[in-house]
Design a protein around this motif. Structure first.
Motif, PDB file in Angstrom:
ATOM      1  N   UNK A   8       9.528  -2.638  20.798  1.00  0.00           N
ATOM      2  CA  UNK A   8       8.928  -1.326  20.545  1.00  0.00           C
ATOM      3  C   UNK A   8       7.758  -1.444  19.574  1.00  0.00           C
ATOM      4  N   UNK A   9       7.912  -2.306  18.575  1.00  0.00           N
ATOM      5  CA  UNK A   9       6.861  -2.498  17.575  1.00  0.00           C
ATOM      6  C   UNK A   9       5.610  -3.107  18.207  1.00  0.00           C
ATOM      7  N   UNK A  29      14.050 -16.754   9.273  1.00  0.00           N
ATOM      8  CA  UNK A  29      13.040 -16.421   8.258  1.00  0.00           C
ATOM      9  C   UNK A  29      11.641 -16.419   8.868  1.00  0.00           C
ATOM     10  N   UNK A  30      11.382 -17.413   9.716  1.00  0.00           N
ATOM     11  CA  UNK A  30      10.071 -17.494  10.375  1.00  0.00           C
ATOM     12  C   UNK A  30       9.824 -16.257  11.245  1.00  0.00           C
ATOM     13  N   UNK A  31      10.847 -15.853  12.007  1.00  0.00           N
ATOM     14  CA  UNK A  31      10.707 -14.668  12.867  1.00  0.00           C
ATOM     15  C   UNK A  31      10.500 -13.403  12.026  1.00  0.00           C
ATOM     16  N   UNK A  32      11.218 -13.308  10.888  1.00  0.00           N
ATOM     17  CA  UNK A  32      11.064 -12.129  10.032  1.00  0.00           C
ATOM     18  C   UNK A  32       9.703 -12.114   9.337  1.00  0.00           C
ATOM     19  N   UNK A  33       9.170 -13.304   9.019  1.00  0.00           N
ATOM     20  CA  UNK A  33       7.799 -13.370   8.488  1.00  0.00           C
ATOM     21  C   UNK A  33       6.822 -12.771   9.499  1.00  0.00           C
ATOM     22  N   UNK A  34       7.020 -13.165  10.754  1.00  0.00           N
ATOM     23  CA  UNK A  34       6.153 -12.661  11.822  1.00  0.00           C
ATOM     24  C   UNK A  34       6.373 -11.160  12.031  1.00  0.00           C
ATOM     25  N   UNK A  35       7.642 -10.728  11.949  1.00  0.00           N
ATOM     26  CA  UNK A  35       7.950  -9.304  12.098  1.00  0.00           C
ATOM     27  C   UNK A  35       7.293  -8.495  10.985  1.00  0.00           C
ATOM     28  N   UNK A  36       7.252  -9.071   9.775  1.00  0.00           N
ATOM     29  CA  UNK A  36       6.600  -8.382   8.655  1.00  0.00           C
ATOM     30  C   UNK A  36       5.098  -8.233   8.907  1.00  0.00           C
ATOM     31  N   UNK A  37       4.482  -9.276   9.469  1.00  0.00           N
ATOM     32  CA  UNK A  37       3.054  -9.212   9.799  1.00  0.00           C
ATOM     33  C   UNK A  37       2.814  -8.183  10.908  1.00  0.00           C
ATOM     34  N   UNK A  38       3.728  -8.141  11.887  1.00  0.00           N
ATOM     35  CA  UNK A  38       3.633  -7.130  12.946  1.00  0.00           C
ATOM     36  C   UNK A  38       3.746  -5.722  12.352  1.00  0.00           C
ATOM     37  N   UNK A  39       4.671  -5.551  11.404  1.00  0.00           N
ATOM     38  CA  UNK A  39       4.867  -4.251  10.757  1.00  0.00           C
ATOM     39  C   UNK A  39       3.608  -3.834  10.013  1.00  0.00           C
ATOM     40  N   UNK A  40       3.006  -4.770   9.285  1.00  0.00           N
ATOM     41  CA  UNK A  40       1.766  -4.491   8.558  1.00  0.00           C
ATOM     42  C   UNK A  40       0.638  -4.133   9.525  1.00  0.00           C
ATOM     43  N   UNK A  41       0.554  -4.876  10.635  1.00  0.00           N
ATOM     44  CA  UNK A  41      -0.465  -4.606  11.653  1.00  0.00           C
ATOM     45  C   UNK A  41      -0.302  -3.203  12.225  1.00  0.00           C
ATOM     46  N   UNK A  42       0.959  -2.772  12.389  1.00  0.00           N
ATOM     47  CA  UNK A  42       1.232  -1.451  12.955  1.00  0.00           C
ATOM     48  C   UNK A  42       1.023  -0.320  11.954  1.00  0.00           C
ATOM     49  N   UNK A  43       0.870  -0.669  10.667  1.00  0.00           N
ATOM     50  CA  UNK A  43       0.656   0.357   9.649  1.00  0.00           C
ATOM     51  C   UNK A  43       1.867   0.598   8.779  1.00  0.00           C
ATOM     52  N   UNK A  69       0.870  -1.172   0.000  1.00  0.00           N
ATOM     53  CA  UNK A  69       0.000   0.000   0.000  1.00  0.00           C
ATOM     54  C   UNK A  69       0.907   1.221   0.000  1.00  0.00           C
ATOM     55  N   UNK A  70       0.710   2.094  -0.970  1.00  0.00           N
ATOM     56  CA  UNK A  70       1.565   3.280  -1.080  1.00  0.00           C
ATOM     57  C   UNK A  70       1.430   4.206   0.120  1.00  0.00           C
ATOM     58  N   UNK A  71       0.303   4.105   0.852  1.00  0.00           N
ATOM     59  CA  UNK A  71       0.073   4.989   1.991  1.00  0.00           C
ATOM     60  C   UNK A  71       0.699   4.474   3.278  1.00  0.00           C
ATOM     61  N   UNK A  72       1.186   3.244   3.273  1.00  0.00           N
ATOM     62  CA  UNK A  72       1.786   2.687   4.472  1.00  0.00           C
ATOM     63  C   UNK A  72       3.215   3.202   4.647  1.00  0.00           C
ATOM     64  N   UNK A  73       3.633   3.222   5.906  1.00  0.00           N
ATOM     65  CA  UNK A  73       4.979   3.679   6.229  1.00  0.00           C
ATOM     66  C   UNK A  73       6.010   2.667   5.714  1.00  0.00           C
ATOM     67  N   UNK A  74       7.009   3.148   4.980  1.00  0.00           N
ATOM     68  CA  UNK A  74       7.994   2.260   4.352  1.00  0.00           C
ATOM     69  C   UNK A  74       9.087   1.885   5.370  1.00  0.00           C
ATOM     70  N   UNK A  75       9.349   0.580   5.471  1.00  0.00           N
ATOM     71  CA  UNK A  75      10.309   0.111   6.473  1.00  0.00           C
ATOM     72  C   UNK A  75      11.171  -1.013   5.914  1.00  0.00           C
ATOM     73  N   UNK A  76      12.348  -1.187   6.523  1.00  0.00           N
ATOM     74  CA  UNK A  76      13.179  -2.357   6.241  1.00  0.00           C
ATOM     75  C   UNK A  76      13.262  -3.180   7.524  1.00  0.00           C
ATOM     76  N   UNK A  77      13.372  -4.508   7.362  1.00  0.00           N
ATOM     77  CA  UNK A  77      13.462  -5.423   8.493  1.00  0.00           C
ATOM     78  C   UNK A  77      14.875  -5.992   8.568  1.00  0.00           C
ATOM     79  N   UNK A  78      15.380  -6.118   9.798  1.00  0.00           N
ATOM     80  CA  UNK A  78      16.765  -6.561   9.977  1.00  0.00           C
ATOM     81  C   UNK A  78      16.823  -7.641  11.051  1.00  0.00           C
ATOM     82  N   UNK A  79      17.436  -8.779  10.701  1.00  0.00           N
ATOM     83  CA  UNK A  79      17.588  -9.882  11.653  1.00  0.00           C
ATOM     84  C   UNK A  79      18.948 -10.528  11.517  1.00  0.00           C
TER      85      UNK A  79
END
Length: 404
Positions: free
Chosen positions: A109-110, A28-42, A6-16
């Motif tokens: 924090x997320x 990879x499993x943890x980063x998948x979950x982190x990505x879902x958390x990021x999406x949930x947070x906006x 979504x172009x309106x969502x805040x753009x982020x990079x994930x680091x593990x």
């Protein structure tokens, strides 16, 4: 390739990181979950960065070369947030912020930020604010000048936005005030629990986003908020449910997650009291998730930490409508057949068989096997009730039959 959600969502990079304790698959499993958390947070996770290390760098979490790679990508792609999969120390956070010059968050924090978004009642907001203040306290030094550059968004909700100029004394005073406020509400909630009489209490527990609220709606015919996001509900919901002629209390509780911040476990102690005081736990599991066994372990670990590991528990394997086994070719000599290739019937013959009639397989969304589920819950609640009130067995038309 960068994929936009979504172009309106805040753009982020994930680091593990990939370490001896956390291999590539687990990372990879943890980063998948982190990505879902990021999406949930906006947020929109644009790219992931991982690095193999013996242990995280004490100064910058990842190595110098990888950090430069992240910095360059952030600069080239207009990224506003860097999210790390593990909790960062105050020093790491400051050092990384100076290098990347963007908002830096960690997993804790997320999750705190999502809780700040989701908290609806004053009690939940107080619990979240306490957790945020306890998280911020050791990170105050040199933090506020960094925060002044930000313009809200993920990780900036709650006390961080309005108390940029705060110091340790003010935050400590606020923590004391919040704890006193929670104590007052705790007493009120204890009275409320006492006023519910001697009705049998059943609590839904489980990993986040396994369908507890959907199941609550089906059983109690209520309208509890349910959404395909992590931590869709924070506030404990209690409903009176009647199956046949037997009433009992059903509680929907906050979902658990791996690496759940200790601040949240502590501040949500009272919410977890509903679990402690339950007579029966319904451990809801999303069987369609490929790592549902790890989710079970995480939930059981937290239940053990709050002294609920020995409570009577029924395993409710939800989302059977969404379950799909990995395809397996019998003549494939290179691929080993593992549990990923099991059908539901094969799963039932594994360790689940030892759970016996305390393992139920349902789809709350499609109401599949719900009548069998209700019948099993009725039997369990009736037995608890008869034990508690042995002279009230005439209330149950099938009591005599059950005794024969």
């Amino acid at each position: 390739m960068i994929e936009e959600i979504d172009l309106n969502l805040e753009r982020a990079v994930l680091i593990g990181v990939i370490t001896k304790e956390q291999n590539e698959e687990k990372s990879k499993e943890y980063l998948d979950e982190l990505e879902f958390l990021t999406f949930t947070a906006g947020g929109n996770a644009i790219k992931r960065f991982t690095q193999k290390m013996d242990m995280p760098n004490p100064k910058t979490f990842i190595g110098t070369g990888k950090m430069e790679e992240v910095r360059q990508f952030i600069e080239d792609n207009d990224i506003g947030t860097a999210i790390f999969d593990d909790e960062l120390s105050a020093a790491q956070e400051r050092n990384i912020s100076k290098i990347l010059n963007v908002k830096v968050l960690d997993r804790t924090n997320l999750i705190l930020d999502i809780f700040a978004q989701r908290a609806k009642t004053s009690y939940a907001r107080t619990q979240v604010e306490l957790a945020q203040c306890e998280y911020l306290l050791p990170r105050l030094k040199g933090m506020w000048t960094h925060l002044e550059r930000q313009r809200g968004g993920i990780g900036m909700r709650g006390p961080g936005e309005t108390e940029i100029e705060t110091d340790r004394r003010i935050v400590r005073d606020k923590i004391t005030l919040l704890k006193e406020r929670i104590k007052t509400i705790d007493k009120q909630m204890a009275v409320q629990r006492g006023n519910r009489g001697k009705m049998v209490r059943v609590a839904l527990v489980g990993y986040t986003n396994v369908g507890k609220s959907t199941l609550m709606n089906v059983i109690s015919k209520s309208d509890v908020f349910a959404e395909n996001k992590l931590f869709a509900t924070l506030d404990t919901t209690v409903r009176k449910v009647v199956i046949k002629n037997l009433p009992f209390l059903l509680t929907d509780t906050v979902g658990f997650i791996r690496k759940l911040p200790t601040q949240l476990v502590d501040s949500f102690k009272s919410t977890l009291d509903e679990v402690r005081e339950a007579d029966l736990l319904l451990h809801v599991v999303d069987i369609s998730h490929h790592n549902f066994e790890e989710h079970i372990e995480s939930v059981e670990k937290i239940l053990g930490e709050i002294d609920c590991g020995d409570k009577p528990t029924i395993m409710v394997f939800n989302k059977i409508d969404a379950y799909e086994a990995e395809p397996f070719e019998a003549d494939d000599l290179e691929t080993e057949r593992t549990s990923m290739h099991y059908s539901l019937e094969e799963w039932k013959k594994t360790w689940m068989n030892k759970v016996g009639n305390n393992a139920l397989f349902i789809s709350a969304l499609n109401k599949e096997n719900i009548e069998d589920f209700k019948a099993r819950i009725y039997d369990e609640v009736r037995d608890i009730h008869i034990t508690r009130f042995p002279y009230n067995h005439f209330l149950y038309p099938d009591y005599k039959e059950a005794q024969e």
